[in-house]
Design a protein around this motif. Structure first.
Motif, short mmCIF file in Angstrom:
data_model
loop_
_atom_site.label_atom_id
_atom_site.label_comp_id
_atom_site.label_asym_id
_atom_site.label_seq_id
_atom_site.Cartn_x
_atom_site.Cartn_y
_atom_site.Cartn_z
N PHE A 47 0.83 -1.21 0.00
CA PHE A 47 0.00 0.00 0.00
C PHE A 47 0.86 1.26 0.00
N GLU A 50 2.59 1.73 -3.40
CA GLU A 50 1.65 2.17 -4.44
C GLU A 50 1.19 3.61 -4.21
N TRP A 79 -6.98 6.02 -3.93
CA TRP A 79 -6.77 4.56 -3.97
C TRP A 79 -7.05 3.97 -5.34
N ILE A 82 -4.16 2.81 -7.47
CA ILE A 82 -3.44 1.57 -7.14
C ILE A 82 -3.69 0.55 -8.23
N GLN A 87 -2.19 -5.62 -7.14
CA GLN A 87 -2.90 -5.93 -5.89
C GLN A 87 -3.36 -7.38 -5.89
N TYR A 91 -2.38 -10.67 -3.23
CA TYR A 91 -3.21 -11.68 -2.58
C TYR A 91 -2.57 -13.07 -2.67
N LEU A 189 -7.18 -0.55 0.22
CA LEU A 189 -7.05 -1.64 -0.74
C LEU A 189 -8.39 -2.33 -0.94
N ASN A 192 -10.42 -0.17 -3.25
CA ASN A 192 -9.93 -0.32 -4.62
C ASN A 192 -10.43 -1.63 -5.23
N ASP A 193 -10.41 -2.69 -4.45
CA ASP A 193 -10.90 -3.98 -4.91
C ASP A 193 -12.40 -3.89 -5.23
#
Length: 203
Positions: A47, A50, A79, A82, A87, A91, A189, A192-193
């Motif tokens: 994070f 980015e 965000w 990013i 990202q 994961y 994050l 953003n997802d």
């Protein structure tokens, strides 16, 4: 002699590089294993990298320099800059155990495709991450409120933590605090997802 000095300098530099991100706190140790804490470090580091891309300043300074108001005036939070592909790779670099202590997937429908259900990243109410938030919230009233909101809704919302509050409520948001950095990392994050994942949920 010069070679020895150079080698010593390289060793010292390597030590600081390897240890710069490896932090732990009592709140983390009480809720996560050592390997899971290493994963949380990866999340936090990703994070920060980015967010502070092309910046030589520390996280606090680079976060303050982001034109948050300008970006939000166009409907985009910082965000959204990013990279979601990177990202997604993150994961894969953390264990399923760590992921499952922070996030779950909830079904979501869109007006354009009401017959389909899509994956949305959600919180684990009563999970280890929210327990970490509750414990840290014992000495940070604002994080306690944030933890309650997540526990009650099972959802991360952009309204729960705004950039304006983070920048202006210095009493509760010390941007040099690793716990705060981790909380912001997971929060943004997740946002953003939520904005970029378009993955159909299969039964």
């Amino acid at each position: 002699m010069k070679i020895r000095i150079i080698l010593f300098g390289i060793l010292i530099l390597g030590f600081f590089v390897s240890c710069k991100s490896q932090y732990s706190t009592s709140e983390l140790k009480n809720n996560f294993t050592e390997s899971e804490i290493e994963d949380l470090n990866k999340i936090r580091d990703f994070f920060i990298e980015e967010t502070c891309v092309n910046s030589q300043s520390d996280f606090k300074d680079c976060f303050k320099k982001i034109p948050h108001d300008y970006l939000l005036s166009y409907g985009n939070g910082f965000w959204e800059n990013i990279n979601f592909e990177r990202q997604s790779e993150l994961y894969n670099q953390i264990s399923k155990s760590t992921f499952d202590k922070i996030w779950s997937f909830c079904p979501t429908t869109y007006r354009t495709e009401p017959e389909k259900k899509f994956k949305t990243l959600c919180a684990i109410s009563g999970g280890k991450y929210t327990e970490f938030l509750n414990e840290y919230g014992e000495k940070n009233k604002r994080i306690a409120e944030y933890a309650k909101s997540i526990n009650d809704s099972g959802f991360f919302s952009s309204l729960d933590l705004t950039t304006w509050e983070i920048l202006n409520n210095r009493k509760y948001f010390n941007l040099n605090d690793p716990n705060i950095q981790l909380i912001l990392a997971i929060h943004f994050l997740t946002l953003n997802d939520q904005s970029k994942r378009k993955e159909e949920l299969t039964e």
